[in-house]
Design a protein around this motif. Sequence first.
Motif, PDB file in Angstrom:
ATOM      1  N   LEU A   1       5.224  -2.983   1.160  1.00 43.31           N
ATOM      2  CA  LEU A   1       4.750  -1.609   0.998  1.00 43.31           C
ATOM      3  C   LEU A   1       4.932  -0.899   2.331  1.00 43.31           C
ATOM      4  CD1 LEU A   1       3.081   0.412  -0.866  1.00 43.31           C
ATOM      5  CD2 LEU A   1       1.123  -0.361   0.411  1.00 43.31           C
ATOM      6  N   PRO A   2       5.981  -0.070   2.453  1.00 42.46           N
ATOM      7  CA  PRO A   2       6.200   0.613   3.732  1.00 42.46           C
ATOM      8  C   PRO A   2       5.163   1.711   3.952  1.00 42.46           C
ATOM      9  CG  PRO A   2       7.992   1.096   2.174  1.00 42.46           C
ATOM     10  CD  PRO A   2       6.974   0.278   1.442  1.00 42.46           C
ATOM     11  N   GLN A   3       4.998   2.071   5.206  1.00 42.56           N
ATOM     12  CA  GLN A   3       3.954   3.035   5.573  1.00 42.56           C
ATOM     13  C   GLN A   3       4.127   4.368   4.848  1.00 42.56           C
ATOM     14  OE1 GLN A   3       3.621   3.522   9.762  1.00 42.56           O
ATOM     15  NE2 GLN A   3       1.793   4.763   9.626  1.00 42.56           N
TER      16      GLN A   3
ATOM     17  N   GLY B   1      -1.250  11.805  -2.826  1.00 42.87           N
ATOM     18  CA  GLY B   1      -1.063  10.682  -1.906  1.00 42.87           C
ATOM     19  C   GLY B   1      -1.615   9.376  -2.451  1.00 42.87           C
ATOM     20  N   GLY B   2      -2.802   9.450  -3.049  1.00 45.89           N
ATOM     21  CA  GLY B   2      -3.437   8.246  -3.582  1.00 45.89           C
ATOM     22  C   GLY B   2      -2.655   7.666  -4.755  1.00 45.89           C
ATOM     23  N   GLN B   3      -2.113   8.572  -5.580  1.00 41.18           N
ATOM     24  CA  GLN B   3      -1.312   8.107  -6.721  1.00 41.18           C
ATOM     25  C   GLN B   3      -0.009   7.469  -6.233  1.00 41.18           C
ATOM     26  OE1 GLN B   3      -1.132  11.899  -8.611  1.00 41.18           O
ATOM     27  NE2 GLN B   3      -2.914  11.528  -9.911  1.00 41.18           N
ATOM     28  N   GLN B   4       0.604   8.085  -5.224  1.00 44.78           N
ATOM     29  CA  GLN B   4       1.837   7.509  -4.660  1.00 44.78           C
ATOM     30  C   GLN B   4       1.564   6.118  -4.114  1.00 44.78           C
ATOM     31  OE1 GLN B   4       4.056   9.854  -1.880  1.00 44.78           O
ATOM     32  NE2 GLN B   4       3.704  11.731  -2.999  1.00 44.78           N
ATOM     33  N   GLN B   5       0.419   5.975  -3.446  1.00 47.17           N
ATOM     34  CA  GLN B   5       0.061   4.683  -2.875  1.00 47.17           C
ATOM     35  C   GLN B   5      -0.037   3.624  -3.970  1.00 47.17           C
ATOM     36  OE1 GLN B   5      -3.076   2.974  -3.051  1.00 47.17           O
ATOM     37  NE2 GLN B   5      -2.864   1.591  -1.318  1.00 47.17           N
TER      38      GLN B   5
ATOM     39  N   PRO C   1      -1.422   0.596   4.613  1.00 47.46           N
ATOM     40  CA  PRO C   1      -1.360   1.049   3.225  1.00 47.46           C
ATOM     41  C   PRO C   1      -2.223   2.275   2.943  1.00 47.46           C
ATOM     42  CG  PRO C   1      -2.666  -0.954   3.407  1.00 47.46           C
ATOM     43  CD  PRO C   1      -2.020  -0.742   4.730  1.00 47.46           C
ATOM     44  N   LEU C   2      -3.235   2.535   3.752  1.00 46.12           N
ATOM     45  CA  LEU C   2      -4.147   3.636   3.440  1.00 46.12           C
ATOM     46  C   LEU C   2      -4.055   4.793   4.425  1.00 46.12           C
ATOM     47  CD1 LEU C   2      -7.276   1.423   2.619  1.00 46.12           C
ATOM     48  CD2 LEU C   2      -5.587   2.342   1.029  1.00 46.12           C
ATOM     49  N   SER C   3      -3.209   4.648   5.467  1.00 44.94           N
ATOM     50  CA  SER C   3      -3.278   5.632   6.560  1.00 44.94           C
ATOM     51  C   SER C   3      -2.802   7.016   6.147  1.00 44.94           C
ATOM     52  CB  SER C   3      -2.469   5.141   7.756  1.00 44.94           C
ATOM     53  OG  SER C   3      -1.096   5.114   7.416  1.00 44.94           O
ATOM     54  N   ALA C   4      -2.003   7.112   5.060  1.00 40.71           N
ATOM     55  CA  ALA C   4      -1.508   8.433   4.670  1.00 40.71           C
ATOM     56  C   ALA C   4      -2.528   9.208   3.834  1.00 40.71           C
ATOM     57  CB  ALA C   4      -0.199   8.282   3.892  1.00 40.71           C
ATOM     58  N   LEU C   5      -3.681   8.593   3.584  1.00 40.26           N
ATOM     59  CA  LEU C   5      -4.663   9.228   2.703  1.00 40.26           C
ATOM     60  C   LEU C   5      -5.772   9.895   3.505  1.00 40.26           C
ATOM     61  CD1 LEU C   5      -4.999   6.225   0.248  1.00 40.26           C
ATOM     62  CD2 LEU C   5      -3.462   8.181   0.093  1.00 40.26           C
ATOM     63  N   ASP C   6      -6.506  10.807   2.848  1.00 36.26           N
ATOM     64  CA  ASP C   6      -7.627  11.422   3.539  1.00 36.26           C
ATOM     65  C   ASP C   6      -8.762  10.405   3.641  1.00 36.26           C
ATOM     66  OD1 ASP C   6      -9.579  11.975   1.115  1.00 36.26           O
ATOM     67  OD2 ASP C   6      -7.552  12.533   0.496  1.00 36.26           O
ATOM     68  N   ARG C   7      -9.675  10.690   4.545  1.00 32.17           N
ATOM     69  CA  ARG C   7     -10.722   9.728   4.903  1.00 32.17           C
ATOM     70  C   ARG C   7     -11.558   9.226   3.709  1.00 32.17           C
ATOM     71  NH1 ARG C   7     -10.569   6.522   9.277  1.00 32.17           N
ATOM     72  NH2 ARG C   7     -12.588   5.476   9.301  1.00 32.17           N
ATOM     73  N   PRO C   8     -12.087  10.130   2.860  1.00 27.42           N
ATOM     74  CA  PRO C   8     -12.905   9.637   1.749  1.00 27.42           C
ATOM     75  C   PRO C   8     -12.120   8.710   0.807  1.00 27.42           C
ATOM     76  CG  PRO C   8     -13.170  11.999   2.002  1.00 27.42           C
ATOM     77  CD  PRO C   8     -12.071  11.596   2.922  1.00 27.42           C
ATOM     78  N   SER C   9     -10.849   9.047   0.538  1.00 24.72           N
ATOM     79  CA  SER C   9     -10.038   8.172  -0.323  1.00 24.72           C
ATOM     80  C   SER C   9      -9.852   6.820   0.331  1.00 24.72           C
ATOM     81  CB  SER C   9      -8.659   8.777  -0.574  1.00 24.72           C
ATOM     82  OG  SER C   9      -8.755  10.098  -0.958  1.00 24.72           O
ATOM     83  N   GLN C  10      -9.650   6.829   1.653  1.00 26.00           N
ATOM     84  CA  GLN C  10      -9.460   5.564   2.374  1.00 26.00           C
ATOM     85  C   GLN C  10     -10.633   4.634   2.132  1.00 26.00           C
ATOM     86  OE1 GLN C  10      -8.833   5.852   6.569  1.00 26.00           O
ATOM     87  NE2 GLN C  10      -6.911   6.976   6.344  1.00 26.00           N
TER      88      GLN C  10
ATOM     89  N   VAL D   1      -0.912  -4.450   8.067  1.00 28.80           N
ATOM     90  CA  VAL D   1      -0.893  -3.827   9.387  1.00 28.80           C
ATOM     91  C   VAL D   1      -1.878  -2.671   9.406  1.00 28.80           C
ATOM     92  CG1 VAL D   1       0.489  -2.298  10.848  1.00 28.80           C
ATOM     93  CG2 VAL D   1       1.462  -4.441  10.034  1.00 28.80           C
ATOM     94  N   THR D   2      -2.720  -2.611  10.419  1.00 24.42           N
ATOM     95  CA  THR D   2      -3.592  -1.443  10.559  1.00 24.42           C
ATOM     96  C   THR D   2      -3.993  -1.255  12.018  1.00 24.42           C
ATOM     97  OG1 THR D   2      -5.593  -0.345   9.787  1.00 24.42           O
ATOM     98  CG2 THR D   2      -5.747  -2.700  10.146  1.00 24.42           C
TER      99      THR D   2
END
Lengths: 224, 370
Positions: free
Chosen positions: B93-95, B147-151, B171-180, B201-202
């Motif tokens: 799963l690329p960034q 973003g969440g759906q794409q993830q 895997p979660l860095s592209a999402l907004d904070r609450p979704s993360q 990776v994080t």
Amino acid sequence: MDWQAIRLSLWLATLTTVSLLVLGLPLAYWLATSRRRWKFLVEAVVAMPLVLPPTVLGFYLLMAMGPRSPFGRAWESLFGRTLPFSFEGLLLASVLYSLPFMIQPLAAAFAAVDRGLVEASWCLGESRLRTFLRVIAPLSWAGILTGVVLSFAHTLGEFGVVLMVGGNLPGRTRTVSIAIYDQVQAMDYAPAARTAALLLGVSFLVLTFTYALRRRQRKPWTLI
Amino acid sequence: MDAHLTPSPQLLADAERRYRGGPTVEARFDIPEPGFSVTVLFGPSGSGKTTALRLLAGLERADRGSIRFGGATWSDAARGLHCPPQARNLGFLPQAYSLFPHLSVSANLGYGLASLSARERRARVDELLALLDLRDLEARHPGELSGGQQQRVALGRALARKPALLLLDEPLSALDRPSQVRLRKELRSLLRTLDIPTVLVTHDRAEALQLGDRLVVMDQGRVCQCGDIQQVFDRPTDPAVATILGVETVVRGRIESIVGGMATLSVGSARIFAADPGGLGWEVFICIRGEDVAVERGSTPGSGSTARNRLPARITALNPEGSLVRLSLDCGFPLESLVTRQACADLGLSEGDGVCAVLKAAAVHLIPHD
């Protein structure tokens, strides 16, 4: 109008475009992805026809095809006839002359495809060839279309190289641009004007169609 | 001799990628067991985490060393061996997710299943749509997704071929904070059901603590420490690791009760109070910054303080750090405190003294880890 010359030009342009597509897809992919240090040499050679006078290119091609060159001799012993002033010779010359018009749009389009998509495809088990067919080519459709149209139109309009390599043999090497030249030389302006108008109209329509199609982004086709 | 007794680890990576005129990045860690586990590559940006992951994926060629997975050799620089990503049977799963923009959600999910019949492929895609709750979106294109759906689509695509190893790059860095925060919990329970090892990776400490079982700390291309996540936080091998981890005390605890927004936790032999951030299970990691821990002489409760936690403690070590002094305390669990030299001198603190550690409930950060 010289319909024979028009037919010959269309046939030549079609064969040239098909040959260029077969040759150009792998070559452009290599240019877009290779990290070899001497890649720039290949790029320079491919772009040469853009800056060379057609007569210079034609002159060297004529020399290379002639009976005194190893290539010319090999061709003659294989096929039993010579290349200069033949349709095959004209086709070979057209392919080289239009090479940058196919390669450059293709290479630019391939290079613009996100590398991450290619790597994602590899990690999903798809080979380089299948990745090219399933990801790179569909996403580069606009560049491929541009390459095809430019090669076709450029071949249709070539003059200098044809004159040097093909001469002016009706039905074999007399293309439409040569026919117009002949008619003007003979002060035969009326058919020259009609043929010229036809070429102008066709070129304009083809380019309009291409650019209109390119505007409709994000509707690419898939090969497999 | 030991080689016969201990089975070789599932993943054994000791490889290096050198960049001309640049840094060298190493992937040097192991995953002992097959089956579910999450190994977190953790470090500041530019520390080489992504390159290490790409070495595992086969997207980078190792200049030195080898990578073995489940009995197969994926890469061995000395023998010039490099198994391409196509032959590694992994999910990556690329960034940036890298979904194919010209394909629908269904076609993205089924992309890697070309070897299956159309019917089997359809069945597997349906399974993934259900698993990742994407059924209403199957005909959409990636550009039409949040973003969440794409993830979720990217994760589903990586899982489609039932890989033996899963690699997740932020895997979660592209999402907004609450979704993360919401997705962390979902992601871990999903990974648990797959029963395969994951390397993630994080650069986010909370994400590392919540998702990880094992921690690999990286800095400037080097692996500084590798081990069980609690072990690494307990005993960083050197100050550089401690700095990267960025918080002085991390201990595991258990929720006893939550009443009126205040959680009561048992930690070691002590009991502390913390503000309830919501969404907690029973098991948590407790993070406390050294500067939030005050120290008082004696153990008598002072009156008129808002600090909820007053823990009897013993000073086990006392180390000056610039204008500050780092106190290592034992209050039923190890606790670090940072105080000024002046305060330390005024109170006349020394090793072995009995003191009282004081900290506000709001300074105790809880990260769920079920």
